[in-house]
Structure formats: structure tokens, C-alpha cells
Design an enzyme around this catalytic site. Structure first.
Site, mmCIF file in Angstrom:
data_model
loop_
_atom_site.group_PDB
_atom_site.id
_atom_site.type_symbol
_atom_site.label_atom_id
_atom_site.label_comp_id
_atom_site.label_asym_id
_atom_site.label_seq_id
_atom_site.Cartn_x
_atom_site.Cartn_y
_atom_site.Cartn_z
ATOM 1 C CB SER A 81 -0.234 0.473 0.307
ATOM 2 O OG SER A 81 0.783 1.387 -0.025
ATOM 3 C CE LYS A 104 0.417 3.628 3.867
ATOM 4 N NZ LYS A 104 1.034 4.190 2.643
#
Length: 515
Positions: A417, A442
Site C-alpha cells: 500500500s 496493493k
């Protein structure tokens, strides 16, 4: 009956049955440029329909205007005829009377049209408080969700169907209806959060959480069996870390509940709980499966650890490496990184190592701010929706504090992320060399929306691309070089691997920063 005609332009009406509402006929008005040649009153009489076919088609009772080129009468659609005189009068009076008739006809048609259009609107019955909460959730997704096909379904039709068919008599039933709606998107990162879960999520980004200190994710399809949830990272010193749980281990069960069908957010909720309570985990690690009982405790998430590594050299010219370990992107992350950089620069470091291994992400804005510390200019990340690039985050160097020293970034499969945004920005801008293994992958961004009752929605609002327009979703950031398999993850051992050429983890500092 009197019909008032114009002396300049003559209106001509013809009748068309209204297919929407059979009780009305549609009148079409044409204007004839030739003036009427009737100069005196004349008698007329309209005959009934002459054929059965015409009679069968005259199905719309009511009064309508019927005109030939110069003659206008009023006739009923049920074939009753009128007779009377046509009297020529002033064009002003004629237009006024026709305008009144036209307004009445158009008004009727407008009402008829509105009655049809409103069938596509939400149901007209009274909405309960539970219905309104459901609609609030529906509107939130409608406005914010990245995929405007909503996984290939009619989002408006789903709303109407749910309001008619889903039970929403209690708050629990409404929550279930919202979860069912969210599930149709088939997006594991878009989810509904009950009030307790929303509060827990927010506390996790504020610096501390009561649990076992695990960050978890979904297993990749290529991982194969066993099915479950993968450990992305274990907080240093936390209960899971002390029990020997490592990134890559698979959580098969939590308190006798299989994780095969759990979302990561339901699992995270189960892992958290009152301080001092226990939770039982079934962990698959390597060839074995272990059952562990962990005691929950308040895990303080200090996002940064730093260390000055002095390497062997001659006198005052000994190389100095500033090591910064960033474990999460909470609301304190950027200020803590800034403080570490400034402290290490005050000690005249020659280069920096930024360790993002097992950092599962967190606050997107914090990741952007930290990238600005290292870059004098350039794009940090592109934010994209289904139509392409929607926004660009870049820097002009106004927040830069460490742009000249060589920089190496360490990543692994637990880097996810916001960590991937930071690593991708530093790599694509050629500010740093990246070492380790491909990151988690991600590449989507979620925003959290609070609903009126204290519950919330985490909604995928965008995806991101690195400055080189690389979509890393499910792929990850590819490092420039691998790290030795035995390379340590703590700051003390890291310095030893740079100092001792005989160590299995030894990494030559000259090669570490060389392209």
C-alpha cells in the site's frame, strides 16, 4: 360553436393517439402560410367514421381540435359529431383562444409524461429510518466507487430491488442489507464497518491498538494451499512476534473459526479485543501447523526506529550510514521520519537506508509527505479511475530535507500500500536503489466514509500508478537487486552486516548505493 381563425398564419392540428396514456390524444400544430379565404360564416357538419376499421381505431374518448387547411372544429374522439358555424374574426382573438386550448392540451400531456417518467424514480412509499440509512450507504458508493459499472450491474435497479425485497425492520437487518449490497461489487477492500469496527480502524492509524500485533492480507492465487490469510508483518516486540510468527506464515483459524471465508477486516476484528484476553491461532509455518494462544495487549505503534552505523575507515573519514526503519504510516509517521533524518544528518551521515520491509501501509497522505523529504522535484504518484489519470501528486522540492545523500530502500512481500507508493516514487525518480523481493501489490486506494449512525464504509475510490505509469496491483514493486536471504530486520544486526565481511549477510556498502 365559433372557431376564430387568423388572417395571416393559420394553425393546423392533427390528432395522434397517445401511446403512453390512452385517455389522451396528442395534438400537433402546424402553421399554414396561406391566409384563409373564408370571408363569411358557413355551416358545416362532420360525419361519423365511415368504416369499421376507422371506428375501431377511434378508441380515445375526449374532445380534440380538428382542422383542415382553413377550418377548425371541435370533435369528440368517440365519434359524436358537432355542427356549427365558422365565423371569421380578428387574428388577435383567434390566437388567444387557440393559446388557451393549446395550454390545456399541453398541460394534460405534461401530467401524462410525468406519470410515466416517475416510474424510474425511487419507490414512492414512505421511507423508514432504516431505509434512509441504506440509501445513505448506497449513495456513498454511487458517488465514490471507482468502477462506475459497479461490477457489471445496474446500480439504480439494485437500489429499487433492495428497498422492495430486503427486510430492513431493525438496525441489524439494515446492516445485513448493506453488507449484501457491498458484496455484489466483489471487491475485498470495499467493506461495511459497524460502529465498533470503524472506531477500531481509526484507532489503528492513531498510534496504538489492543491486539496481538499482526498485519494480515489475502494469500495470492499462486500461493496454492493451504487457504487462509497471510501474515504481512508482526509488530516488533508484540505478542505475535514474541511467539515466532513471521511474514509469510498462514493463519488457518482464529478461535476455532476457519479463515478461509473471512475477510481480512473480520479477521482483524477477531484478533483485537480487551487487553489481557486471549486468542487462539492456528498458524501454518513452513511444513508444520502450530496452535498458539496469545494474550492481547496494547501494542504501541512507534512508526520509526533509527540507527547510525559507523563503518571501518581511516580516522574522521569513516563512512557513516543512517538507517531508518519505518514500520507503519500512522498519523505520526511523517513527523517521526523528519526527526530521524534531521538527527542523522546532524551526525554527518554519508548515505541513508530506508527499511520498508513488513510495512503494510496506512495513511496515504503520510506516504506522500515522506516522499517529499527525499525528492527535489518530480511526480510521486498518479491517481487513476476508470477513465484514466484523475490526479497527480508531485513535489517542487519545498519540503525536501535529504536530496543529495545516496539512498537505498529495502522491501519484501510484506511491503504494501502506502509503502509501495513511497518505494515506487523513489525508484522511478531514480532517487534510490531498491533491494529485496517483489512487494505485496496493493495498488488500490480506499477512503473511509462515516454514516449518520456511526457506522462507515471503506470504499475503493481510485487506483494508483507509479511515476513510470506502472500499475503494481497484484504485481508489486520489482526491486533493483535482491538481498542476502539471511539479511536481518533489526537495526542492530543491520549495522553488523555492513561491518563484517565474513558474515553471511554481509553487504558491501559501496555496492549498496552503486547503480
Amino acid at each position: 360553436m365559433e372557431v376564430l381563425a387568423s388572417s395571416s398564419l393559420s394553425p393546423f392540428f392533427f390528432t395522434k393517439p397517445n401511446e403512453i396514456n390512452p385517455n389522451f390524444s396528442i395534438q400537433v400544430k402546424l402553421w399554414v402560410t396561406q391566409p384563409p379565404k373564408i370571408s363569411k360564416a358557413s355551416n358545416f357538419s362532420y360525419a361519423r367514421c365511415r368504416s369499421n376499421k376507422s371506428r375501431r381505431n377511434a378508441t380515445n374518448p375526449g374532445v380534440v381540435f380538428v382542422c383542415n387547411r382553413f377550418l377548425c372544429v371541435i370533435q369528440r374522439n368517440d365519434e359524436r359529431k358537432f355542427s356549427g358555424k365558422v365565423m371569421m374574426k380578428s387574428s388577435v382573438n383567434f390566437r388567444q383562444n387557440l393559446s388557451v386550448a393549446l395550454v390545456r392540451i399541453v398541460s394534460v400531456l405534461l401530467v401524462s409524461s410525468i406519470s410515466v417518467v416517475t416510474t424510474d424514480s425511487p419507490p414512492s412509499w414512505g421511507l423508514s429510518e432504516e431505509n434512509l440509512l441504506f440509501l445513505e450507504a448506497w449513495r456513498t458508493i454511487d458517488r465514490a466507487y471507482i468502477d462506475k459499472t459497479f461490477n457489471g450491474q445496474s446500480w439504480f435497479r439494485y437500489r429499487e430491488t433492495a428497498l422492495r425485497n430486503e427486510p430492513m425492520n431493525t438496525r441489524e437487518e439494515t446492516y445485513m442489507a448493506i453488507k449484501k449490497m457491498v458484496a455484489t461489487l466483489d471487491d475485498p477492500f470495499t467493506r461495511f464497518l459497524e460502529p465498533g469496527k470503524l472506531k477500531s480502524l481509526r484507532s489503528g492509524t492513531q498510534g496504538a491498538v489492543t491486539g496481538v500485533g499482526l498485519s494480515i492480507g489475502y494469500t495470492a492465487a499462486s500461493d496454492g494451499p493451504p487457504a487462509g490469510l497471510v501474515v504481512i508483518s508482526a509488530a516488533p516486540g508484540g505478542p505475535a512476534n514474541r511467539a515466532g510468527i513471521s511474514p509469510g506464515d498462514i493463519i488457518l483459524g482464529i478461535d476455532n473459526t476457519t479463515t478461509e471465508t473471512l475477510t481480512i477486516y473480520d479477521a482483524a476484528q477477531m484478533l483485537q479485543g480487551p487487553e489481557g484476553s486471549t486468542v487462539e491461532l492456528a498458524i501454518h509455518s513452513g511444513p508444520e501447523t502450530r496452535l498458539l494462544t496469545l494474550t492481547r495487549e496494547r501494542v504501541s505503534v512507534n512508526p520509526v526506529k533509527s540507527r547510525l552505523c559507523e563503518l571501518p575507515g581511516s580516522g574522521s573519514n569513516s563512512p557513516k550510514i543512517g538507517y531508518i526503519k519505518l514500520t507503519t504510516f500512522n498519523q505520526n509517521a511523517s513527523s517521526a521520519v523528519r526527526e530521524a533524518i534531521e538527527t542523522l544528518r546532524g551526525n554527518n551521515v554519508n548515505a541513508f537506508v530506508l527499511d520498508l520491509r513488513d510495512n503494510s501501509g496506512g495513511s496515504f497522505p503520510e506516504g506522500i509527505e515522506i516522499a517529499k523529504f527525499w525528492l527535489d522535484k518530480g511526480v510521486i504518484v498518479y491517481i487513476c479511475d476508470n477513465r484514466g489519470v484523475r490526479d497527480i501528486y508531485d513535489t517542487d522540492g519545498s519540503n525536501a530535507i535529504a536530496t543529495s545523500e545516496p539512498l537505498a530502500v529495502l522491501v519484501n512481500k510484506g511491503t504494501a500500500s502506502a509503502s509501495e507508493i513511497l518505494a515506487g516514487a523513489l525508484k522511478d525518480n531514480k532517487r534510490a536503489l531498491v533491494y529485496g523481493e517483489p512487494t505485496y501489490g496493493k495498488g488500490k486506494i480506499q477512503s473511509v466514509f462515516e454514516l449518520s449512525d456511526g457506522s462507515g464504509l471503506a470504499v475503493t475510490v481510485a487506483r494508483y500508478e507509479t511515476p513510470a505509469h506502472t500499475d503494481i496491483d497484484k504485481v508489486g514493486v520489482t526491486p533493483d537487486h535482491p538481498l542476502p536471504k539471511s539479511f536481518p530486520k533489526d537495526e542492530e544486526a543491520f549495522c553488523g552486516c555492513l561491518k563484517d565481511p565474513t558474515a553471511a549477510c554481509y553487504l558491501n556498502q559501496g555496492l549498496l548505493f552503486s547503480r
